[in-house]
Design an enzyme around this catalytic site. Sequence first.
Site, short mmCIF file in Angstrom:
data_model
loop_
_atom_site.label_atom_id
_atom_site.label_comp_id
_atom_site.label_asym_id
_atom_site.label_seq_id
_atom_site.Cartn_x
_atom_site.Cartn_y
_atom_site.Cartn_z
N SER A 1 97.89 -67.40 67.85
CA SER A 1 97.86 -65.94 67.91
C SER A 1 97.19 -65.40 66.65
CB SER A 1 99.28 -65.39 68.00
OG SER A 1 99.26 -63.98 67.85
N TYR B 1 107.76 -66.17 64.97
CA TYR B 1 106.66 -66.38 65.94
C TYR B 1 105.45 -66.99 65.23
CZ TYR B 1 103.11 -64.94 69.43
OH TYR B 1 102.09 -64.90 70.36
P1 NAP Z 1 103.76 -63.15 79.17
O1 NAP Z 1 103.02 -62.10 79.91
O2 NAP Z 1 105.12 -62.87 78.65
O3 NAP Z 1 103.80 -64.47 80.09
C1 NAP Z 1 104.42 -65.62 79.59
C2 NAP Z 1 104.34 -66.72 80.61
O4 NAP Z 1 104.97 -67.86 80.04
C3 NAP Z 1 105.03 -66.40 81.90
O5 NAP Z 1 104.31 -66.93 82.98
C4 NAP Z 1 106.37 -67.14 81.75
O6 NAP Z 1 106.87 -67.57 83.00
C5 NAP Z 1 105.94 -68.36 80.96
N1 NAP Z 1 107.03 -69.02 80.24
C6 NAP Z 1 107.90 -68.49 79.35
N2 NAP Z 1 108.77 -69.42 78.95
C7 NAP Z 1 108.44 -70.58 79.60
C8 NAP Z 1 108.96 -71.89 79.61
N3 NAP Z 1 110.02 -72.23 78.86
N4 NAP Z 1 108.37 -72.82 80.40
C9 NAP Z 1 107.30 -72.50 81.18
N5 NAP Z 1 106.77 -71.26 81.22
C10 NAP Z 1 107.34 -70.32 80.43
O7 NAP Z 1 102.92 -63.65 77.88
P2 NAP Z 1 101.34 -63.58 77.58
O8 NAP Z 1 101.08 -62.35 76.80
O9 NAP Z 1 100.57 -63.85 78.81
O10 NAP Z 1 101.23 -64.80 76.55
C11 NAP Z 1 100.64 -66.03 76.87
C12 NAP Z 1 100.36 -66.78 75.58
O11 NAP Z 1 99.47 -66.02 74.76
C13 NAP Z 1 101.59 -67.05 74.72
O12 NAP Z 1 101.51 -68.32 74.16
C14 NAP Z 1 101.50 -65.99 73.63
O13 NAP Z 1 102.15 -66.38 72.43
C15 NAP Z 1 99.99 -65.91 73.45
N6 NAP Z 1 99.53 -64.66 72.87
C16 NAP Z 1 99.71 -63.47 73.50
C17 NAP Z 1 99.26 -62.29 72.90
C18 NAP Z 1 99.46 -60.94 73.54
O14 NAP Z 1 99.20 -59.93 72.86
N7 NAP Z 1 99.87 -60.85 74.78
C19 NAP Z 1 98.60 -62.34 71.67
C20 NAP Z 1 98.42 -63.58 71.05
C21 NAP Z 1 98.89 -64.74 71.66
P3 NAP Z 1 108.32 -67.08 83.54
O15 NAP Z 1 108.21 -65.60 83.76
O16 NAP Z 1 108.51 -67.87 84.77
O17 NAP Z 1 109.29 -67.41 82.43
#
Ligand code: NAP
Length: 247
Positions: free
Chosen positions: A142, A155
Amino acid sequence: MNMLNNARVAIVTGASRGIGAAVAQRLAKDGFAVAVNYASSSAEADRLVAELTAAGTKAIAVKADVSNADDVRRLFELTEQQLGKVDVLVNNAGVLKTVPLADTSDALFDQTFDINVRGTFNTLREAAVRLNDGGRIVNFSSTTLALNMPGYAIYNATKAAVEAFTHVFAKELRGRDITVNAVAPGPIATSLFLDGKTEEQIQTFAKMPPLQRLGQPDDIASVVAFLAGPDAGWVNGQILRANGGIA
Ligand code: NAP
């Protein structure tokens, strides 16, 4: 439309929604058969798989908690049985709760490290023995790691660990023609970023990059597609920040 006999196979962890769902859709368009992993959002995962299948992609939904090594083993086994040996692993599953370090409970610390660090470790360890030679691994860091904002200590520590895995694992896979990289998104409009923030806080983040908007899941899916595809064959052990220029 894709042909039904997708030749290459990808696992995308946390693909039921957010960035992971966009990555699964993009890799399907690029001709991959896709395993859509999720932990609890089965309705969303099933809907995505139905959509991909209708468009001619071979896709399966696999419930597996990435923090559980047995679940991860089963994720690979089911994918191999139903789609074939894995070429691409996208370690997208992750969680974020912004809490000052002093107020962080043991439970939140454990949950964040279990999913973001142990989850990535579990899939990498499995990939080491199961990924096809010539494969690709894309981890998720991130841009918050470069911003050092209050509330992000735990985080950021987990994402620092993921970056460490990325650099070292790329070297440990010498001789296999497998690349290991990470993408480090800036703020992306998903529930992980939006939940718990006021409209004012969201707008503050949106104005931070010189491109003056929040990122969208597709902005990251295209970066993952690049790292997972043939054009990135000489990119290895790198962290690619995709954040509109914030840092
Ligand atoms: P999100 O919308 O909250 O989606 C998270 C996904 O991860 C969901 O499909 C969730 O599935 C799954 N998940 C959570 N816990 C899990 C587990 N124990 N085993 C398997 N699946 C699991 O998050 P996002 O924003 O798309 O983030 C995706 C990645 O990008 C993450 O690694 C995050 O740290 C990174 N990131 C995001 C941002 C941002 O601004 N959004 C910025 C930098 C980095 P369920 O609903 O089934 O739990």
